[in-house]
Design an enzyme around this catalytic site. Structure first.
Site, PDB file in Angstrom:
ATOM      1  N   SER A 184       0.824  -1.208   0.000  1.00  0.00           N
ATOM      2  CA  SER A 184       0.000   0.000   0.000  1.00  0.00           C
ATOM      3  C   SER A 184       0.854   1.252   0.000  1.00  0.00           C
ATOM      4  O   SER A 184       1.944   1.276   0.557  1.00  0.00           O
ATOM      5  CB  SER A 184      -0.913   0.031   1.232  1.00  0.00           C
ATOM      6  N   LYS A 225      -4.441  -6.803   3.320  1.00  0.00           N
ATOM      7  CA  LYS A 225      -4.419  -5.654   2.400  1.00  0.00           C
ATOM      8  C   LYS A 225      -5.842  -5.324   1.944  1.00  0.00           C
ATOM      9  O   LYS A 225      -6.220  -4.157   1.809  1.00  0.00           O
ATOM     10  CB  LYS A 225      -3.521  -5.945   1.188  1.00  0.00           C
ATOM     11  N   HIS A 261      -7.479  -3.513   4.674  1.00  0.00           N
ATOM     12  CA  HIS A 261      -6.904  -2.162   4.659  1.00  0.00           C
ATOM     13  C   HIS A 261      -7.677  -1.290   3.665  1.00  0.00           C
ATOM     14  O   HIS A 261      -8.067  -0.160   3.968  1.00  0.00           O
ATOM     15  CB  HIS A 261      -5.420  -2.228   4.267  1.00  0.00           C
ATOM     16  N   GLU A 291     -10.023   1.902   4.187  1.00  0.00           N
ATOM     17  CA  GLU A 291      -9.744   3.115   3.382  1.00  0.00           C
ATOM     18  C   GLU A 291     -11.053   3.668   2.790  1.00  0.00           C
ATOM     19  O   GLU A 291     -11.311   4.882   2.851  1.00  0.00           O
ATOM     20  CB  GLU A 291      -8.757   2.714   2.276  1.00  0.00           C
TER      21      GLU A 291
HETATM   22  C1  6PG Z   1      -3.231   1.474  -1.593  1.00  0.00           C
HETATM   23  C2  6PG Z   1      -4.522   1.726  -2.316  1.00  0.00           C
HETATM   24  C3  6PG Z   1      -4.471   1.111  -3.681  1.00  0.00           C
HETATM   25  C4  6PG Z   1      -5.511   1.677  -4.615  1.00  0.00           C
HETATM   26  C5  6PG Z   1      -6.906   1.314  -4.268  1.00  0.00           C
HETATM   27  C6  6PG Z   1      -7.920   2.243  -4.905  1.00  0.00           C
HETATM   28  O1  6PG Z   1      -3.314   0.880  -0.530  1.00  0.00           O
HETATM   29  O2  6PG Z   1      -2.183   1.897  -2.074  1.00  0.00           O
HETATM   30  O3  6PG Z   1      -5.558   1.148  -1.614  1.00  0.00           O
HETATM   31  O4  6PG Z   1      -4.520  -0.255  -3.521  1.00  0.00           O
HETATM   32  O5  6PG Z   1      -5.363   3.047  -4.703  1.00  0.00           O
HETATM   33  O6  6PG Z   1      -7.095   0.018  -4.736  1.00  0.00           O
HETATM   34  O7  6PG Z   1      -9.097   1.580  -4.862  1.00  0.00           O
HETATM   35  P1  6PG Z   1     -10.406   1.993  -5.631  1.00  0.00           P
HETATM   36  O8  6PG Z   1     -10.021   2.285  -7.050  1.00  0.00           O
HETATM   37  O9  6PG Z   1     -11.254   0.776  -5.510  1.00  0.00           O
HETATM   38  O10 6PG Z   1     -10.930   3.200  -4.923  1.00  0.00           O
END
Ligand code: 6PG
Length: 479
Positions: free
Chosen positions: A131, A185, A188, A192
Site C-alpha cells: 500500500s 491488504k 486495509h 480506506e
Molecule cells: C493502496 C490503495 C491502492 C488503490 C486502491 C484504490 O493501498 O495503495 O488502496 O490499492 O489506490 O485500490 O481503490 P479503488 O479504485 O477501488 O478506490
C-alpha cells in the site's frame, strides 16, 4: 558473460513495478528487470539506470537466469488473469525453494489457490499486500506479505529495506501463511473506503449545514490534521479542497462528476465479511454509497420525480465544527474496530495466527490509511491480543463516550436536514447495537419459529425449543 547476479527481480514494469524496482535498487540491491514488452524495461534503465544496479532481460528465461538462488521474483501486474499468465510463464523456469511474490491487489482466495498449486512444485508463493500508491512504492510502502514463513526469512530483509519506517522500524511484517497478506491488504482497502466516506460526509455537513466554502473546510481539515484525526487521508482532503479549477476558477470539488468509482477491493472486503458473519457496516455503507453515487439512472429518476426533502430551516443544535470532528472520530473508530474484527475472524477461520497489533504497527506509515491513532490500536492489542473489539479498550471507550452526544446531534441534524450521512449513522447504530442490553433479535427468533419452526433458545434454561403456534394454547416443546 554476466558475473553479478540480482538479489531480486521485478516483472511487470508499469508505474508500481517500476517504482518498486527503483526502490530496491536505491537500497543497494541489484535488480533484475522484465516486462512483457521490452520497451518499458529499456526505458527504465535509460531513465533511472543511474539510481542503482539493474540487469534488464528481454526473455523470461534470461531474467530467471540473472537471479541469485533462491530466486525472488516480484510480480507486479494487473490482478486476475494476467497474474495467472505470468505465474504459468515463470513457474516452469524456477526451481524448488524459489519465490514468486505477487505484489498486486489479488483476491486472497486466488492467493490461497496459487500458493497451494505452487507448493506442489516446491515453489514458494508469497501474496504480498503493498500500500501507498506510486509514491509509496518508490519512497517506502507499507508491505503485508503472506505465504510460507520460511520464505520470509529469505525475502523479509529485502522487503523491510524498502518499506516505510517509523522510528527506524519497518512497516513490513510476515502477516501469516498463504492468503493472509492479501486478506489484510483487502481489509486495509475496505477501511480506506470507510475512512474516505466518513471524511466526505464531514465535508458535506460542514458545507451544507455550516455554509462553509471548500477553501474554508480545507482550513478546518488542516486544523484537524494537527489533532487526534491526524492522518494522510485528512491531509490530502485539505489539499483537494484547496484546489481551484484553472479553466473555470471554481473549486475543483465542484467541477468533478460526483460518481465515485471503485476497482473492487472494498466490495471484496464486504463479501468476505458476509461469509465470515462479521458486521463491517461502516465499510459496507461506504461501498454502497459509491454504488449509489454511480447509479446515474436511478439518481436521474429520483431527480425527475423531485423526491421531497425536509424544510430547510432546521439548524444544528450545537457547535457544528466541533460536533462533526467528534462524529468523524467516533465513526472512524467503529470502522477500524469492525475491520480488525474481520481480520481476527479470518485469522481464526484459516488458522493464520495474525497478530492484530502488528498490523496496526505496519499501517502507521507508507499506506493510505496511515494515521496517528494507529499507535493506540497497536497499544490496545499489545495489552490484550484477544480483545473482542477495540471499542472496549480504555482509549477508544473514552473517545467514543466523550463523542457520543455530539455524534448523536450530527446524525440527527443530517436526518432532519435530509443530508445523507450513512457512514455516521450506521456507525452510531452499530455502537448502540453493541451497547444494547436486549436486542429485538428475540422477536426475529419468534418470527422464524412461527413461520418455519426454526426453533429458539431461552434465556432461563439450556436446549432448543419450538412453540406449536397453530395448536390450542400454543404449547412449547423441546426441539
Ligand atoms: C493502496 C490503495 C491502492 C488503490 C486502491 C484504490 O493501498 O495503495 O488502496 O490499492 O489506490 O485500490 O481503490 P479503488 O479504485 O477501488 O478506490
Amino acid at each position: 558473460m554476466m558475473s553479478e547476479k540480482a538479489q531480486i527481480g521485478v516483472t511487470g514494469l508499469a508505474v508500481m513495478g517500476r517504482n518498486l524496482a527503483r526502490n530496491f535498487a536505491r537500497h543497494g540491491h541489484t535488480v533484475a528487470l522484465h516486462n512483457r514488452s521490452y520497451g518499458r524495461t529499456k526505458e527504465l534503465v535509460e531513465e533511472f539506470g543511474h539510481e542503482g544496479k539493474f540487469i534488464p532481460s528481454e526473455s523470461a528465461a534470461d531474467f530467471v537466469a540473472s537471479l541469485e538462488r533462491p530466486r525472488r521474483v516480484v510480480i507486479m501486474v494487473k490482478a486476475g488473469g494476467p497474474t495467472d499468465a505470468v505465474i504459468d510463464e515463470f513457474a516452469p523456469l524456477l526451481e524448488p525453494g524459489d519465490m514468486l511474490i505477487d505484489a498486486g491487489n489479488a483476491h486472497y482466495l486466488d492467493t490461497r489457490r496459487r500458493e497451494a498449486a505452487l507448493k506442489e512444485k516446491g515453489l514458494h508463493f508469497v501474496g504480498a499486500g503493498v500500500s501507498g500508491g506510486e509514491e509509496g512504492a518508490l519512497h517506502g510502502p507499507s508491505i503485508m506479505p503472506g505465504g510460507p514463513k520460511e520464505s520470509y526469512d529469505a525475502l523479509g530483509p529485502l522487503l523491510e529495506d524498502i518499506a516505510a519506517k517509523v522510528d527506524g522500524e519497518p512497516c513490513c511484517v510476515h502477516v501469516g501463511p498463504d492468503g493472509a497478506g492479501h486478506f489484510v491488504k483487502m481489509v486495509h482497502n475496505g477501511i480506506e473506503y470507510a475512512d474516505m466516506q466518513l471524511i466526505a460526509e464531514a465535508y458535506d455537513l460542514l458545507r451544507q449545514v455550516g455554509g462553509s466554502s471548500p477553501a474554508e473546510i480545507a482550513g478546518i481539515f488542516q486544523g484537524w490534521n494537527e489533532g487526534r484525526l491526524g492522518s494522510y487521508l485528512i491531509e490530502i482532503t485539505a489539499e483537494v479542497l484547496k484546489q481551484v479549477d484553472a479553466s473555470t476558477g471554481k473549486p475543483f470539488v465542484d467541477i468533478v462528476l460526483d460518481q465515485a468509482e471503485q476497482k473492487g477491493t472494498g466490495r471484496w472486503t464486504v463479501q468476505a465479511a458476509l461469509d465470515l458473519g462479521v458486521p463491517v457496516s461502516g465499510i459496507a455503507e461506504s461501498v454502497f454509497a459509491r454504488a449509489l453515487s454511480g447509479g446515474a439512472d436511478v439518481r436521474k429518476a429520483a431527480a425527475d420525480a423531485a423526491l421531497p426533502g425536509p424544510s430547510p430551516e432546521n439548524k444544528h443544535a450545537g457547535d457544528l465544527q466541533a460536533d462533526v470532528e467528534q462524529a468523524l472520530f467516533a465513526s472512524k473508530i467503529v470502522a477500524y474496530a469492525q475491520g480488525f474484527q474481520q481480520i481476527q475472524a479470518a485469522s481464526k477461520e484459516y488458522g493464520w495466527a495474525i497478530d492484530p497489533g502488528a498490523m496496526a504497527k505496519i499501517w502507521r506509515a507508507g499506506c493510505i490509511i496511515r494515521a496517528k491513532f494507529l499507535d493506540f490500536i497497536k497499544q490496545a492489542y499489545d495489552k490484550q491480543p484477544e480483545l473482542a473489539t477495540l471499542l472496549v479498550d480504555e482509549y477508544f471507550l473514552d473517545a467514543v463516550s466523550g463523542a457520543q452526544d455530539a455524534w448523536r446531534r450530527v446524525v440527527a441534524t443530517a436526518a432532519q436536514q435530509g443530508i445523507p450521512a450513512p457512514g455516521f449513522a450506521s456507525a452510531l447504530a452499530y455502537y448502540d447495537g453493541l451497547r444494547a442490553k436486549r436486542l429485538p433479535a428475540a422477536l426475529i427468533q419468534g418470527q422464524r419459529d412461527f413461520f418455519g419452526a426454526h426453533t429458539y433458545h431461552r434465556i432461563d434454561k439450556p436446549g432448543s425449543f419450538h412453540t406449536l403456534w397453530a395448536a390450542e394454547g400454543r404449547p412449547e416443546v423441546d426441539a
